[in-house]
Design an enzyme around this catalytic site. Structure first.
Site, PDB file in Angstrom:
ATOM      1  N   HIS A  72       0.843  -1.188   0.000  1.00 10.11           N
ATOM      2  CA  HIS A  72       0.000   0.000   0.000  1.00 10.11           C
ATOM      3  C   HIS A  72       0.878   1.239   0.000  1.00 10.11           C
ATOM      4  O   HIS A  72       1.699   1.426   0.899  1.00 10.11           O
ATOM      5  CB  HIS A  72      -0.919   0.014   1.222  1.00 10.11           C
ATOM      6  CG  HIS A  72      -2.116  -0.859   1.074  1.00 10.11           C
ATOM      7  ND1 HIS A  72      -3.299  -0.622   1.732  1.00 10.11           N
ATOM      8  CD2 HIS A  72      -2.330  -1.979   0.325  1.00 10.11           C
ATOM      9  CE1 HIS A  72      -4.188  -1.555   1.408  1.00 10.11           C
ATOM     10  NE2 HIS A  72      -3.607  -2.386   0.557  1.00 10.11           N
ATOM     11  N   TYR A 201      -9.913   5.778   6.285  1.00  7.95           N
ATOM     12  CA  TYR A 201     -10.154   6.219   7.655  1.00  7.95           C
ATOM     13  C   TYR A 201     -11.209   7.310   7.609  1.00  7.95           C
ATOM     14  O   TYR A 201     -10.995   8.350   6.985  1.00  7.95           O
ATOM     15  CB  TYR A 201      -8.872   6.762   8.282  1.00  7.95           C
ATOM     16  CG  TYR A 201      -7.813   5.713   8.568  1.00  7.95           C
ATOM     17  CD1 TYR A 201      -7.679   5.165   9.842  1.00  7.95           C
ATOM     18  CD2 TYR A 201      -6.941   5.279   7.571  1.00  7.95           C
ATOM     19  CE1 TYR A 201      -6.705   4.216  10.116  1.00  7.95           C
ATOM     20  CE2 TYR A 201      -5.964   4.325   7.828  1.00  7.95           C
ATOM     21  CZ  TYR A 201      -5.853   3.796   9.111  1.00  7.95           C
ATOM     22  OH  TYR A 201      -4.895   2.854   9.376  1.00  7.95           O
ATOM     23  N   PRO A 293      -5.429   1.029  18.056  1.00  8.09           N
ATOM     24  CA  PRO A 293      -5.133   0.460  16.738  1.00  8.09           C
ATOM     25  C   PRO A 293      -5.188   1.469  15.596  1.00  8.09           C
ATOM     26  O   PRO A 293      -4.830   1.132  14.469  1.00  8.09           O
ATOM     27  CB  PRO A 293      -6.211  -0.611  16.572  1.00  8.09           C
ATOM     28  CG  PRO A 293      -7.344  -0.140  17.436  1.00  8.09           C
ATOM     29  CD  PRO A 293      -6.708   0.539  18.609  1.00  8.09           C
ATOM     30  N   LYS A 297       0.159   0.492  14.955  1.00  8.40           N
ATOM     31  CA  LYS A 297       1.497   0.436  15.519  1.00  8.40           C
ATOM     32  C   LYS A 297       1.756  -0.750  16.441  1.00  8.40           C
ATOM     33  O   LYS A 297       2.909  -1.024  16.776  1.00  8.40           O
ATOM     34  CB  LYS A 297       1.797   1.726  16.295  1.00  8.40           C
ATOM     35  CG  LYS A 297       1.850   2.970  15.427  1.00  8.40           C
ATOM     36  CD  LYS A 297       2.946   2.870  14.399  1.00  8.40           C
ATOM     37  CE  LYS A 297       2.846   3.954  13.356  1.00  8.40           C
ATOM     38  NZ  LYS A 297       3.495   3.573  12.100  1.00  8.40           N
ATOM     39  N   TYR A 385       3.157   7.080   9.784  1.00 17.07           N
ATOM     40  CA  TYR A 385       2.338   5.925   9.411  1.00 17.07           C
ATOM     41  C   TYR A 385       3.204   4.790   8.852  1.00 17.07           C
ATOM     42  O   TYR A 385       3.006   3.620   9.202  1.00 17.07           O
ATOM     43  CB  TYR A 385       1.281   6.334   8.385  1.00 17.07           C
ATOM     44  CG  TYR A 385       0.195   5.300   8.204  1.00 17.07           C
ATOM     45  CD1 TYR A 385      -0.952   5.318   8.995  1.00 17.07           C
ATOM     46  CD2 TYR A 385       0.313   4.279   7.255  1.00 17.07           C
ATOM     47  CE1 TYR A 385      -1.937   4.374   8.857  1.00 17.07           C
ATOM     48  CE2 TYR A 385      -0.672   3.318   7.100  1.00 17.07           C
ATOM     49  CZ  TYR A 385      -1.798   3.369   7.907  1.00 17.07           C
ATOM     50  OH  TYR A 385      -2.777   2.416   7.764  1.00 17.07           O
TER      51      TYR A 385
END
Length: 393
Positions: A72, A201, A293, A297, A385
């Site tokens: 991704h 998200y 979550p 991480k 990220y």
């Protein structure tokens, strides 16, 4: 029995540590209180940072993750009914994440350990740790009605938040930090194609939602729900209906629903125990820290911990030096607190906090608008990220 390192816990952190130590020529035994089938049956996330992929390569167990994992190069943020892409690859100089389920990581590590004939003792319970404040610690466990003892040089506590390792440390030797969030994630796993080829998200007035996946044919979806919600109160139909209310029109059109394979509610908390070393005992992963979550991480912090620990033990046995072991807790906690900060920030940005009212929702939307339109802000999100680089001893 005698070995150099006893590893408590056969989850991905413990298994990865065992494989890294084996390849460095360091003997180890893993103790796990549950059965192997139980460990494989746990449903967990699966967004792997490059650091984790590098450690799997070092351990010789990355073939399937490369073959079957989904690279991704971006994520999408949804707010005010519109999606905005964060170009992880472009903003970080070519870095990416790999979507590959934690269960599959565990399966690969189990297979590698079995192929090498290394010792993993399942259904070992109860386990007790002794004399880890000395140079001659021991670990005792019961198996098939008999008590066994292992003498070792070091103990690695990779047995999670509820494990015996941290619980064995005297309370006055620990400093605990914790934040409990007033909501949880209701998650559904279903054999349906993902709604998007990248994670979405969503920040909405109804609460947070996440569209994720395990493969091109298996999806994982989450909804923010109140902390007092019960999973039995959510039918599949009610879950899919609520998810639609939190997605943009295009995502709703593409959403494919189906029967849930697994459904659960996970509470959200931030937790850190300091330090992470107590004489011959080293804590790693969820035994020492928990993150929400939202930032993906948890597993990545655990693999970084055992990456540090395996390297420190290798230096100790090769050079006879304690210096790297002495820095283990410091280096891990520097990384842990940066991940805690990012996970707290991302959670605070994307979730609905009813006590903040409409003003709070408007502030979140303003920050999101700034975030997606500022290269500097987008870069900060992207760098955190995909994962910060590992420091060296």
């Amino acid at each position: 029995m005698k070995t150099q390192v006893v590893i408590i816990g056969a989850g991905p952190a413990g298994l990865l540590l065992g494989q890294l130590l084996y390849r460095a020529g360091i003997d180890n035994i893993i103790l796990e209180r549950q059965s192997g089938d139980y460990v494989l049956g746990r449903i967990r996330a699966g967004v792997l940072e490059q650091v984790t992929m590098d450690l799997l390569h070092q351990a010789g167990v990355d073939t399937r993750a490369h073959d079957e994992g989904l690279p991704h190069e971006g994520i999408e943020l949804l707010f005010k009914d519109a999606r905005h892409r964060i170009d992880l690859h472009g903003l970080t100089g070519g870095k990416q994440v790999t979507v590959y389920g934690q269960t599959e990581v565990t399966r690969d590590l189990m297979a590698a350990r079995a192929a090498e004939g290394l010792t993993t003792i399942y259904t070992a319970a109860p386990v007790s740790l002794h004399d880890f404040d000395t140079a001659k610690p021991t670990v005792r466990y019961q198996k098939d009605g008999a008590t066994h003892e292992i003498a070792c040089d070091f103990i690695a506590g990779c047995d999670g938040y509820h494990g015996i390792s941290r619980a064995s440390v005297p309370g006055d030797a620990l400093h605990l930090y914790e934040k409990v969030y007033p909501f949880g994630w209701l998650g559904v796993l279903a054999d349906v194609p993902p709604v998007s080829h990248e994670l979405i998200y969503a920040n909405t007035s109804r609460g947070f939602a996440l569209c994720s996946m395990r493969s091109e044919h298996r999806s994982r979806y989450y909804l923010q729900v109140a902390s007092d919600q019960k999973v039995e109160n959510w039918s599949d139909e009610s879950f899919w209906n609520e998810l639609r209310l939190r997605l943009d029109p295009e995502a709703c059109e593409r959403l494919v629903t189906g029967p849930s394979l697994e459904k659960s509610i996970a509470p959200l908390r931030s937790f850190v125990a300091e330090p992470m070393r107590f004489g011959s005992l080293f804590l790693a992963g969820d035994a020492a820290h928990i993150v929400p979550p939202t930032g993906a991480k948890g597993l990545n912090l655990a693999t970084a911990d055992v990456g540090f620990l395996s390297r420190a033990l290798e230096i100790h046995y090769r050079e006879g030096s304690q210096s790297a072991l002495d820095r283990y807790s410091e280096l891990c906690l520097r990384r842990v607190w940066k991940a805690e900060r990012f996970s707290w920030w991302f959670t605070s940005l994307m979730h609905r906090f009813p006590e903040n009212g409409e003003f709070g929702q408007k502030i979140q939307e303003a920050e999101l608008d700034y975030l997606v339109n500022s290269r500097a802000a987008s870069t900060s999100l992207a760098e955190n990220y995909v994962g910060l680089p590992l420091e060296s001893f």
